[in-house]
Design an enzyme around this catalytic site. Structure first.
Site, PDB file in Angstrom:
ATOM      1  N   PRO A  55      65.819 106.863 -50.925  1.00  0.00           N
ATOM      2  CA  PRO A  55      66.335 106.723 -49.835  1.00  0.00           C
ATOM      3  C   PRO A  55      65.558 107.311 -48.361  1.00  0.00           C
ATOM      4  CG  PRO A  55      67.335 108.567 -50.816  1.00  0.00           C
ATOM      5  CD  PRO A  55      66.443 107.925 -51.689  1.00  0.00           C
ATOM      6  N   MET A  56      65.632 106.549 -47.772  1.00  0.00           N
ATOM      7  CA  MET A  56      64.838 106.835 -46.230  1.00  0.00           C
ATOM      8  C   MET A  56      65.867 106.457 -45.047  1.00  0.00           C
ATOM      9  SD  MET A  56      60.562 105.954 -47.229  1.00  0.00           S
ATOM     10  CE  MET A  56      61.350 104.342 -48.131  1.00  0.00           C
ATOM     11  N   GLN A 113      72.783 107.263 -50.677  1.00  0.00           N
ATOM     12  CA  GLN A 113      72.444 108.531 -50.441  1.00  0.00           C
ATOM     13  C   GLN A 113      73.488 109.165 -49.258  1.00  0.00           C
ATOM     14  OE1 GLN A 113      70.699 109.451 -47.200  1.00  0.00           O
ATOM     15  NE2 GLN A 113      70.789 111.635 -47.659  1.00  0.00           N
ATOM     16  N   ARG A 168      58.475 119.255 -38.385  1.00  0.00           N
ATOM     17  CA  ARG A 168      57.220 118.087 -38.409  1.00  0.00           C
ATOM     18  C   ARG A 168      56.423 117.948 -36.996  1.00  0.00           C
ATOM     19  NH1 ARG A 168      61.689 114.339 -41.174  1.00  0.00           N
ATOM     20  NH2 ARG A 168      62.260 115.610 -42.762  1.00  0.00           N
ATOM     21  N   HIS A 174      61.073 116.129 -50.769  1.00  0.00           N
ATOM     22  CA  HIS A 174      61.473 115.431 -49.627  1.00  0.00           C
ATOM     23  C   HIS A 174      60.202 114.633 -49.381  1.00  0.00           C
ATOM     24  CE1 HIS A 174      65.229 114.757 -46.870  1.00  0.00           C
ATOM     25  NE2 HIS A 174      64.241 114.275 -46.459  1.00  0.00           N
ATOM     26  N   GLY A 185      55.151 111.770 -53.768  1.00  0.00           N
ATOM     27  CA  GLY A 185      53.786 111.781 -53.980  1.00  0.00           C
ATOM     28  C   GLY A 185      53.343 110.489 -54.783  1.00  0.00           C
TER      29      GLY A 185
HETATM   30  C1  LIG Z   1      60.520 107.876 -43.105  1.00  0.00           C
HETATM   31  C2  LIG Z   1      61.153 108.777 -44.147  1.00  0.00           C
HETATM   32  C3  LIG Z   1      62.600 109.144 -44.180  1.00  0.00           C
HETATM   33  C4  LIG Z   1      63.386 109.861 -44.911  1.00  0.00           C
HETATM   34  N1  LIG Z   1      64.668 110.122 -44.874  1.00  0.00           N
HETATM   35  C5  LIG Z   1      65.226 110.571 -46.078  1.00  0.00           C
HETATM   36  C6  LIG Z   1      66.798 110.412 -46.021  1.00  0.00           C
HETATM   37  O1  LIG Z   1      67.208 109.955 -45.016  1.00  0.00           O
HETATM   38  N2  LIG Z   1      67.363 111.151 -46.854  1.00  0.00           N
HETATM   39  C7  LIG Z   1      66.840 111.658 -48.127  1.00  0.00           C
HETATM   40  O2  LIG Z   1      67.133 111.958 -49.078  1.00  0.00           O
HETATM   41  N3  LIG Z   1      65.329 111.672 -48.171  1.00  0.00           N
HETATM   42  C8  LIG Z   1      64.744 111.083 -47.101  1.00  0.00           C
HETATM   43  N4  LIG Z   1      63.081 110.914 -47.203  1.00  0.00           N
HETATM   44  C9  LIG Z   1      62.624 111.437 -48.197  1.00  0.00           C
HETATM   45  C10 LIG Z   1      62.541 110.346 -49.354  1.00  0.00           C
HETATM   46  O3  LIG Z   1      63.692 110.161 -50.101  1.00  0.00           O
HETATM   47  C11 LIG Z   1      61.491 111.058 -50.331  1.00  0.00           C
HETATM   48  O4  LIG Z   1      61.979 112.270 -51.066  1.00  0.00           O
HETATM   49  C12 LIG Z   1      59.949 111.004 -50.218  1.00  0.00           C
HETATM   50  O5  LIG Z   1      59.640 110.008 -49.152  1.00  0.00           O
HETATM   51  C13 LIG Z   1      59.305 110.773 -51.282  1.00  0.00           C
HETATM   52  O6  LIG Z   1      57.747 110.926 -51.122  1.00  0.00           O
HETATM   53  P1  LIG Z   1      56.822 109.936 -50.937  1.00  0.00           P
HETATM   54  O7  LIG Z   1      57.171 109.392 -49.537  1.00  0.00           O
HETATM   55  O8  LIG Z   1      55.563 110.699 -51.170  1.00  0.00           O
HETATM   56  O9  LIG Z   1      57.108 108.958 -51.814  1.00  0.00           O
HETATM   57  C14 LIG Z   1      62.444 110.155 -46.148  1.00  0.00           C
HETATM   58  C15 LIG Z   1      61.185 110.026 -46.031  1.00  0.00           C
HETATM   59  C16 LIG Z   1      60.569 109.390 -45.259  1.00  0.00           C
HETATM   60  C17 LIG Z   1      59.043 108.952 -45.581  1.00  0.00           C
END
Ligand SMILES: Cc1cc2nc3c(=O)[nH]c(=O)nc-3n(C[C@H](O)[C@H](O)[C@H](O)COP(=O)(O)O)c2cc1C
Length: 364
Positions: free
Chosen positions: A86-87, A137, A174, A259, A292
């Protein structure tokens, strides 16, 4: 004269190069919003570097010719042990936003996890992928009525699990977003139930966490479970102690994640948390992993350490930014192709056979 050909067909060499391509195309603030991490970005870098400390030990003369990457995850068949994590705010990189990413996941035959902080409603996302696997999520809101509504809507829209994210009591610091005075574009909203009026008023950094409950405890987990018929997973576990508590409470699955290095800085690479957690929960709860993953070898290593499946974050948004839904499908299929290659070279025929026999962890 050389003819310049423009092509919209995704052409991926590797996901690091894809990021560089996306960087050229996006404005600085949008690129930084996705790429960035918290503080000095030590955790962000550690997530990638930790994978390099794991080596793969192949077996030979196995007679294996075909490998199968498909898995069953909480009762759903996926083409690969890889899903879209989820993002929030996919709309920052492409107008199709979460609908484009969900369609990409469907094309690749795998799971999409729709975020609370989506720029499209969860119903629009669900309708756009019909029977394809999808989870929702949840960021619990301070207002329980909003939470009840979100859970009811998720059930009605055919989401088959709730992923409760627990590692965001406050937003990580951030630096890139602060430097860029990040504001969400005016045409983006967050229609799932974050405080819409607040977002419209500020659009700034605070809007990213508007309304989110900032004192979560285990009672909130239990409350969520009592208010839905869906399984409730927990995302953002790193400590074996928390994992043990989750197992004791019969949480169906936890997601080991930091995250993507966006929350607490100066942490370790998330992959380093996996083995101690697997050992502690002893099979009582399923364990997924994200943070990662950039290569098929990374997927293989996470599986070998005991993860059932891995979530992909930023690379999905790079694919979406450049090619829309096809780009997301291409990112996922690229990782699957790399995984097939590693499995062939390591001499493993199916995902459930990927075990710690095939890896060594060095100098954590
Ligand atoms: C732009 C962005 C927005 C994100 N928003 C959420 C979110 O709303 N909820 C959540 O549980 N994780 C969020 N995350 C974290 C991701 O679910 C995940 O843990 C993380 O991106 C994994 O790492 P990776 O980008 O290295 O694959 C977000 C990550 C990014 C890059």
């Amino acid at each position: 004269m050389t003819e310049t050909k423009t092509t919209t067909r995704p052409n991926i060499v590797n996901l690091d190069e894809l990021e560089q391509q996306a960087k050229k195309q996006l404005d600085q603030a949008s690129y930084d919003f996705v790429a960035g991490g918290a503080g000095s970005e030590l955790t962000l870098r550690a997530n990638l570097e930790a994978f390099q400390k794991i080596t793969i030990m192949p077996r030979v003369l196995t007679g294996i010719k075909k490998v199968d990457t498909s898995i069953d995850l909480l009762g759903q068949r996926l083409s690969m042990p890889i899903y879209v994590t989820p993002m929030a705010n996919h709309g920052v990189v492409h107008p199709l936003a979460e609908v484009g990413s969900a369609q990409g996941a469907k094309k690749a035959g795998t799971l999409f996890v729709a975020p609370t902080g989506s720029n499209k409603t969860m119903e629009e996302v669900a309708t756009s992928i019909k029977d394809s696997p999808r989870w929702f999520q949840l960021y619990l809101n301070k207002d329980p009525e909003i939470n009840k509504q979100l859970l009811r809507r998720a059930e009605k829209a055919g989401y088959s699990a709730i992923v409760l994210t627990v590692d965001l009591p406050v937003l990580g610091m951030r630096d890139r977003n602060i430097r860029n005075s990040l504001t969400l574009p005016k045409d983006l909203s967050s229609p799932n139930g974050l405080s819409e009026r607040f977002i419209a008023a500020t659009r700034g950094l605070e809007s990213l966490t508007a309304g989110i409950k900032d004192d979560l405890g285990w009672d909130d987990y239990e409350w969520t479970r009592e208010h839905t018929s869906l399984p409730v997973l927990i995302k953002g576990v790193l400590s074996p102690n928390d994992a043990e508590e989750a197992a004791k409470r019969k949480v169906p699955a936890i997601i080991v994640s930091n995250h993507g290095g966006r929350q607490l800085d100066t942490g370790f690479g998330a992959i380093q948390a996996l083995q101690p957690i697997i050992e502690r929960v002893g099979g009582k709860t399923k364990v997924l992993f994200d943070s990662g993953i950039r290569r098929g070898t990374d997927v293989f290593k996470a599986l070998a350490l005991g993860a059932e499946a891995v979530g992909i974050g930023r690379p999905v948004l790079w694919g979406l930014a450049i090619y829309g839904a096809d780009g997301v499908a291409a990112v996922l299929k690229h990782l699957q192709t790399e995984l097939v290659n590693v499995m062939r070279l390591a001499g493993v025929a199916k995902v459930s056979d990927v075990s710690s026999e095939y890896i060594e962890t060095n100098d954590w």
